[in-house]
Design a protein around this motif. Structure first.
Motif, short mmCIF file in Angstrom:
data_model
loop_
_atom_site.label_atom_id
_atom_site.label_comp_id
_atom_site.label_asym_id
_atom_site.label_seq_id
_atom_site.Cartn_x
_atom_site.Cartn_y
_atom_site.Cartn_z
N THR A 1 32.31 38.13 18.49
CA THR A 1 31.07 38.21 17.74
C THR A 1 31.30 37.58 16.37
N ILE A 2 30.51 36.58 16.09
CA ILE A 2 30.61 35.95 14.77
C ILE A 2 29.42 36.44 13.95
N ILE A 3 29.73 37.11 12.86
CA ILE A 3 28.65 37.59 12.01
C ILE A 3 28.28 36.48 11.04
N GLY A 4 27.09 35.94 11.23
CA GLY A 4 26.67 34.85 10.36
C GLY A 4 25.42 34.20 10.90
N SER A 5 24.88 33.28 10.11
CA SER A 5 23.65 32.61 10.55
C SER A 5 24.02 31.35 11.31
N ILE A 6 23.18 30.96 12.25
CA ILE A 6 23.53 29.81 13.08
C ILE A 6 23.54 28.52 12.25
N THR A 7 22.75 28.47 11.19
CA THR A 7 22.72 27.24 10.38
C THR A 7 24.06 27.06 9.67
N ASP A 8 24.78 28.14 9.47
CA ASP A 8 26.10 28.08 8.86
C ASP A 8 27.17 27.88 9.93
N VAL A 9 27.07 28.65 11.02
CA VAL A 9 28.16 28.70 12.00
C VAL A 9 28.22 27.46 12.89
#
Lengths: 290, 340
Positions: free
Chosen positions: B319-327
């Protein structure tokens, strides 16, 4: 003779807003705990019906719904948008009906409204997503069906042309009437309420609703009989009670399970460059990607 | 006990549809469990040698109704033929694809036979049932299992009294498996002339624009799927960027399709397709059970979400905690950096 369209509409719990008390212990839906809305595809169906009414002066749009007393709300909603009148099929004996028992009851109500040209409904309701009641009602009425309608390019006295939205494309069919149609969500959105109609029908009530009103509507209803929304019970439909409710429903709910997640050992990471770099390296090394 | 029947669809390319082959594969297993035969119904035009396509899936009997005007599918002729076969053969179980065709046909049949039908099953298995009211015991009923009611519950539906026990199943839910390439069944020709009447052909097809589905996410090894949390159609393009780099396909949740971010053909879940890729990257998908029903058998799952508590994270390997525009841009960057 008029061109009569019967719109089948359902008041549904808004399944996009489901809380914890949505289900009763016996596995049936606790409708009281949920916001009730006009089933979205039934609104598309109403719009297609109203578009025919826009073109034909002799067209009459009748909305028919089945449900508890409060379902009269969507009959009024349909009248605010252009339906001429409506009926509510309501009886405790309908409780627990599956799609087969439901279509039996609806077909009896439709027969009371003969002669009709079209029976039109949404493809499916968002609380069950079964898409079964439309075709099953058509079968019980012994009339042909055209499912997944998106547009009705042509209506004459004798036939109707319907554009259908299928998984892999578009199909246009020509059908005689009477006919049952189910409408796909790709059909045009329903028009909004019309202020004039809202004023005209805002006092429309069912008998049951009138009993709960503190105001006396007797005089108003004598002057404006069109405000009456009729309720039909099992007796009004001359229905065989064995074919309704739980006894008339071949499908039984054996078991209801609340969804339990099988927890995996999920590795939580941040969106930092380092974390994502490591993840991509791992995925490439383990040949998952690349 | 009577046999298990599968209604087989014919595609635009005039072959048996994948969904029907999947159902035959499942039907074979169910038939073997009950020690009964698997029978198929094929209705169409110019069906010469069609049986060769389905016997390898373990079909014992195929009922072939071959006549002009039976392709493309229309409701009344097909339902008249299926009804005639069912009235004669009295199937124990009848399974249809949950397709444009199956969802048009199966309810009409169920209504005429006054039997129970369960739509969009995600699992079919056998089980027993004791009816307290009548003190009756039922053995080997078909448990028709489907998520219901906004996905908060999984319902097991049974039809104790009526036959056939009918169900529809979406494409991709069951696995297509050849039993034996040399398996041979029997062909029974349906006497269509005795069944079909003019009144069955009152609905006429006047125009068709069909295309074989160009989008085929089902067979993709890597799927990048977006949900409502992607936020916009523009952001959805990021998913395509990543998919291009990884050689993946883009999928979507129902919420994303409803919001207009993606085409319906890409929808994954109970009312879309079911996928089993090697890697499933869920972007901004909360993970309602209907969605998970369509992807939880993926070998590896990565969830990108701003919400640590999103249900999808419970079945994710990472699980990557973050926004898709960043990740997503970072994933593209580091994929390129590490793969050579």
């Amino acid at each position: 003779m008029s061109f009569r369209i019967i719109v089948l509409a359902k008041q549904v719990p808004d399944t996009r807003n489901v809380g914890k008390d949505a289900m009763k212990a016996d596995g049936t839906v606790n409708r009281a705990a949920l916001p009730a809305i006009f089933n979205p595809e039934d609104l598309n169906a109403l719009e297609l019906a109203l578009r025919i009414k826009d073109q034909r002066k002799d067209c009459e749009v009748i909305v028919l719904t089945m449900g508890p007393f409060r379902a009269a709300e969507i009959v009024r909603e349909a009248m605010y948008r252009g339906a001429d009148r409506g009926y509510l099929i309501t009886d405790r004996k309908f409780a627990g009906s599956d799609t087969l028992a439901t279509s039996y009851a609806i077909s009896l109500a439709v027969k009371k409204l003969e002669p009709y040209n079209l029976v039109i409904s949404g493809r499916q309701a968002i609380d069950g997503d079964t898409a079964q009641v439309g075709p099953q009602t058509a079968e019980k009425l012994n009339i042909p069906q055209v499912t997944y309608a998106e547009e009705i390019p042509e209506v004459t006295d004798t036939h109707i042309v319907i554009k259908r939205r299928l998984e892999l494309g578009i199909e246009t069919v020509k059908a005689p009437m009477p006919l049952a149609i189910t409408v796909h969500s790709s059909a045009p959105d329903c028009r909004q309420r019309v202020a004039k109609l809202l004023m005209k029908y805002k006092h429309a009530r069912t008998v049951t609703e009138l009993q709960n009103e503190t105001k006396d509507y007797t005089e108003l209803y004598n002057q404006r009989p069109y405000l009456q929304i009729d309720e039909w019970t099992v007796d009004d439909l001359h229905a065989d009670v064995e074919m309704l409710g739980l006894s008339g429903s071949p499908t039984k709910v054996k078991k209801i399970e609340n969804v339990v997640f099988a927890h995996k050992d999920s590795k939580v990471m941040t969106s930092s460059d380092e974390d994502i770099n490591n993840l991509m390296k791992d995925l490439i090394e383990s040949h998952v990607i690349g | 006990m009577n046999n298990i029947f599968v209604y087989c669809e014919i595609t635009e390319d005039k072959v048996i549809a994948d969904v029907s082959l999947e159902l035959l594969s499942k039907g074979r297993k169910l038939a073997s469990e009950l020690n009964v035969k698997l029978e198929a119904v094929v209705i169409g035009t110019d069906l010469k040698d069609v049986e060769a396509q389905i016997f390898p899936y373990g079909v014992d009997v195929v009922h072939v109704a071959d006549d002009k005007n039976l392709f493309p599918y229309t409701t009344l002729p097909h339902s008249a033929i299926v009804l005639e076969i069912f009235k004669h053969e009295k199937p124990e179980i009848a399974i249809f694809g949950a397709t444009s065709i199956g969802r048009d046909l199966a309810p009409r049949i169920a209504s005429a036979l006054r039997c129970g039908l369960t739509a969009d099953c995600t699992s079919l298995e056998f089980g027993d049932h004791f009816e307290n009211k009548t003190q009756t015991e039922y053995k080997n009923l078909l448990y028709q299992i489907r998520p219901a009611f906004g996905g908060n519950i999984i319902a097991t539906i049974i039809n104790p009294e009526t036959r056939p026990q009918m169900a529809t199943v979406r494409e991709g839910v069951m696995k297509k498996e050849i039993l034996d390439a040399k398996y041979k069944g029997k062909v029974k020709k349906v006497n269509t002339a005795a069944i079909l009447k003019d009144e069955h052909f009152v609905v006429q097809i006047i125009e068709r624009h069909m295309e074989a589905s160009k989008i085929n996410i089902k067979n993709s090894q890597v799927i990048i799927a977006g949900g409502y949390g992607v936020g916009s159609k523009e952001n959805f393009k990021l998913l395509y960027d990543l998919a291009d780099v990884l050689g993946a396909q883009v999928g979507a949740s129902r919420a994303a399709v409803d919001a207009g971010y993606s085409e319906h053909e890409r929808q994954i879940g109970q009312t879309g397709v079911t996928v089993r890729p090697k890697l499933y990257i869920a972007c901004g998908i909360s993970g309602a059970v209907q969605h998970r029903a369509g992807m939880d058998q993926s070998a590896q799952i990565i969830s990108i979400n701003t919400d640590l508590n999103a249900p999808i994270n419970h079945i994710a390997d990472f699980t990557i905690i973050g926004s898709i525009t960043d990740v997503i841009p970072k994933m593209i960057k580091y994929y390129k950096a590490n793969s050579k």
